[in-house]
Design a protein around this motif. Structure first.
Motif, PDB file in Angstrom:
ATOM      1  N   TYR A  71      28.517  37.492  45.684  1.00  0.00           N
ATOM      2  CA  TYR A  71      28.965  38.813  45.243  1.00  0.00           C
ATOM      3  C   TYR A  71      30.488  38.917  45.184  1.00  0.00           C
ATOM      4  CZ  TYR A  71      24.085  39.807  46.033  1.00  0.00           C
ATOM      5  OH  TYR A  71      22.713  39.774  45.984  1.00  0.00           O
ATOM      6  N   ALA A  72      31.134  37.770  45.127  1.00  0.00           N
ATOM      7  CA  ALA A  72      32.576  37.697  44.912  1.00  0.00           C
ATOM      8  C   ALA A  72      32.783  36.942  43.604  1.00  0.00           C
ATOM      9  CB  ALA A  72      33.259  36.985  46.073  1.00  0.00           C
ATOM     10  N   ILE A  73      33.025  37.665  42.529  1.00  0.00           N
ATOM     11  CA  ILE A  73      33.005  37.078  41.187  1.00  0.00           C
ATOM     12  C   ILE A  73      34.393  36.590  40.799  1.00  0.00           C
ATOM     13  CG2 ILE A  73      32.430  37.506  38.768  1.00  0.00           C
ATOM     14  CD1 ILE A  73      30.620  39.795  39.733  1.00  0.00           C
ATOM     15  N   THR A 123      41.734  40.107  36.589  1.00  0.00           N
ATOM     16  CA  THR A 123      41.661  40.119  38.046  1.00  0.00           C
ATOM     17  C   THR A 123      41.306  38.729  38.553  1.00  0.00           C
ATOM     18  OG1 THR A 123      40.570  41.142  39.958  1.00  0.00           O
ATOM     19  CG2 THR A 123      39.209  40.764  38.034  1.00  0.00           C
ATOM     20  N   PRO A 124      41.752  38.387  39.757  1.00  0.00           N
ATOM     21  CA  PRO A 124      41.303  37.119  40.331  1.00  0.00           C
ATOM     22  C   PRO A 124      39.939  37.230  40.999  1.00  0.00           C
ATOM     23  CG  PRO A 124      42.861  38.153  41.811  1.00  0.00           C
ATOM     24  CD  PRO A 124      42.784  39.028  40.583  1.00  0.00           C
ATOM     25  N   LEU A 125      39.501  38.510  41.249  1.00  0.00           N
ATOM     26  CA  LEU A 125      38.314  38.675  42.076  1.00  0.00           C
ATOM     27  C   LEU A 125      37.670  40.038  41.860  1.00  0.00           C
ATOM     28  CD1 LEU A 125      36.682  37.348  44.438  1.00  0.00           C
ATOM     29  CD2 LEU A 125      38.231  38.524  46.012  1.00  0.00           C
ATOM     30  N   VAL A 126      36.347  40.029  41.630  1.00  0.00           N
ATOM     31  CA  VAL A 126      35.544  41.249  41.624  1.00  0.00           C
ATOM     32  C   VAL A 126      34.652  41.213  42.852  1.00  0.00           C
ATOM     33  CG1 VAL A 126      33.778  42.609  40.429  1.00  0.00           C
ATOM     34  CG2 VAL A 126      35.550  41.428  39.097  1.00  0.00           C
ATOM     35  N   LEU A 127      34.793  42.201  43.716  1.00  0.00           N
ATOM     36  CA  LEU A 127      33.982  42.286  44.931  1.00  0.00           C
ATOM     37  C   LEU A 127      32.865  43.291  44.738  1.00  0.00           C
ATOM     38  CD1 LEU A 127      36.854  42.392  47.578  1.00  0.00           C
ATOM     39  CD2 LEU A 127      35.381  40.439  47.043  1.00  0.00           C
ATOM     40  N   ARG A 128      31.647  42.927  45.166  1.00  0.00           N
ATOM     41  CA  ARG A 128      30.488  43.803  45.019  1.00  0.00           C
ATOM     42  C   ARG A 128      29.837  44.035  46.389  1.00  0.00           C
ATOM     43  NH1 ARG A 128      26.193  41.996  41.719  1.00  0.00           N
ATOM     44  NH2 ARG A 128      25.743  44.207  41.438  1.00  0.00           N
TER      45      ARG A 128
END
Length: 474
Positions: A25-27, A48-53
């Motif tokens: 869940y860290a894209i 972005t370097p990171l999408v957090l879910r």
């Protein structure tokens, strides 16, 4: 707009963020990130370097603690249906997607409340209310995608605001994670509570700049036992307004939607909207889509017929059709819901979301049309929207044959002339879409200086390190 350099975040720090939610869940893959990085109209493209879910309030808390300690900026995001760029990371910020916080925690039909998490879609909330024989009255075309958290963060409006108000009207309490990771537990179901400041309203409409809404107590209402929908051709906005007054007088609060549309927009829908058909036999200059609701099972159709008959008698209605089935009613609504989408087929479209006092809507439309025509000869205004609450989506399509890029480059010029008319009538340059980035630099030109100073003070108090949606709204 002021620009700033993109952030360069340490890979080791990004790994610490990813560990909070787990690698799944860290894209980080650019292709998987793509849906989080472009807003609906394509005006803003982020990176972005990171999408957090995150899947829990506890994970949101840990993310914000780490972000605050390290000065890492966070851009919160719901269903990514916003139209002013507030949910897009433009300078390599970390995206915090709330759509995994998707539990309905409680439905209480006796108290007429529903407690849900921020990632619950509007459609899911409405379905949960309906299962308990209640109605959650927010109504938006994007209900299958937009989330409760996003709706509250932008104080969304919608087609039922004439009767039920905007998002703020539907909230009794909220749960908010603050910039430093503390949780404000204000999930009150009480309608009466005078124990100090009403803190929930600080966060509703703040677009994630003061805290992250993770859950809310929503106010429900009884489900209507009958609904009638009519599509009417009218000669002018003035006639539509008079028809609204008739409907209001005859229903005592039973008008749940009252939308106005111009023929130019109808033509675009009929041309580019698959499966649509003209509800009336002949074209008319303007149209009204009216919905009535009642707790009585019988008699509402007669009331609708009476409203339209009085409209015909007074020359306010040229022709009308009342939906004879649920499917026909949906067909009427589909025409309205496609209005904004189909305008892209006519080339460039400059879109404004304004409000003026209801009585001033006809004058606003007339004067704004004249101002736009003088500014860009041949430009085609396509105003439509919520006449019942004074919110008009004042969109302008490019002149036929014009260069799209050159036309869209005049967005600021169109803003200037349209907003001058809005100001004349004591209106707002943002009725239901928010400020985000699109209108950020315009805000100081229209907001009371004292109010703006208080907003900045609240931002400094609640987010002293400036990590929450930086550069948006203020």
């Amino acid at each position: 707009m002021l620009d700033k350099p993109d952030l360069k975040l340490d890979p080791a720090l990004l790994a610490r963020f990813a560990a909070i939610v787990g690698d799944r869940y860290a894209i980080t893959d650019p292709q998987a990130q793509a849906p989080y990085l472009v807003e609906l109209r394509g005006l803003f493209h982020g990176h972005t370097p990171l999408v957090l879910r995150p899947a829990s309030v506890e994970q949101v808390t840990e993310i914000l603690k780490l972000a605050n300690d390290t000065g890492t900026p966070i851009v919160p995001q719901g269903g990514n249906t916003g139209l002013v760029g507030g949910q897009i990371p433009l300078h390599n910020e970390v995206v915090l997607s709330l759509n995994r916080l998707d539990r309905i925690r409680e439905v209480d039909p006796t108290s007429n409340t529903l407690i849900c998490e921020a990632g619950v879609t509007l459609q899911h909330a409405r379905e949960a209310a309906a299962a308990a024989d209640r109605l959650y009255p927010q109504a938006l075309p994007s209900e299958g995608t937009c989330t409760i958290g996003g709706n509250l963060s932008t104080n969304a409006g919608g087609t039922a605001a004439i009767a039920h108000g905007v998002a703020r009207s539907h909230v009794l309490g909220v749960e908010v994670v603050l910039a430093d990771g503390r949780v404000l537990d204000n999930l009150s179901k009480l309608k009466k509570d005078n124990t100090g400041y009403d803190l929930k309203n600080l966060f509703i409409g703040a677009e994630g700049t003061l805290g992250i809404i993770t859950a809310a107590v929503l106010r429900l209402v009884p489900r209507p036992r009958s609904v009638e929908t009519a599509f009417a051709g009218v000669p002018s906005p003035e006639a539509a307004l008079e028809l609204l007054n008739i409907a209001t007088d005859l229903t005592a609060g039973g008008v749940t939607s009252f939308e106005i549309m111009t023929r130019a927009g109808i033509e675009l829908v009929l041309t580019y909207g698959a499966g649509t058909r003209d509800p009336l036999a002949a074209p008319h200059p303007w149209y009204v889509l009216m919905e009535l609701s009642s707790q009585q099972r019988d008699g509402l159709r007669e009331v609708m017929e009476q409203i339209l008959a009085l409209g015909l008698e007074r020359g306010l209605v040229l022709d009308a059709a009342i939906a004879d089935s649920l499917e026909q009613g949906k067909a009427f609504w589909r025409i309205r819901e496609l209005f904004s989408e189909v305008q892209r087929h006519a080339g460039g479209s400059i879109k404004e979301d304004i409000s003026v006092p209801v009585a001033a809507v006809p004058a606003f439309i007339k004067e704004a049309n004249a101002a736009v025509a003088a500014l860009i000869p041949g430009a085609r205004p396509v105003p439509f929207g919520h006449l019942g609450d004074g919110n008009i989506h004042y969109n302008v399509s490019q002149p036929i044959g014009a260069d799209k890029a050159e036309f869209l480059a005049r967005w600021g010029d169109v803003n200037e002339v349209v907003f001058a008319v809005v100001k004349k009538y004591g209106g707002s340059i943002s009725a239901e879409h928010g400020i985000g980035l699109l209108k950020r630099d315009l805000l100081p030109t229209v907001k009371d200086p004292v109010a703006l100073d208080l907003m900045r003070g609240l931002k400094r108090l609640l987010d002293p390190n400036g990590i929450l949606n930086p550069g948006k709204v203020l």
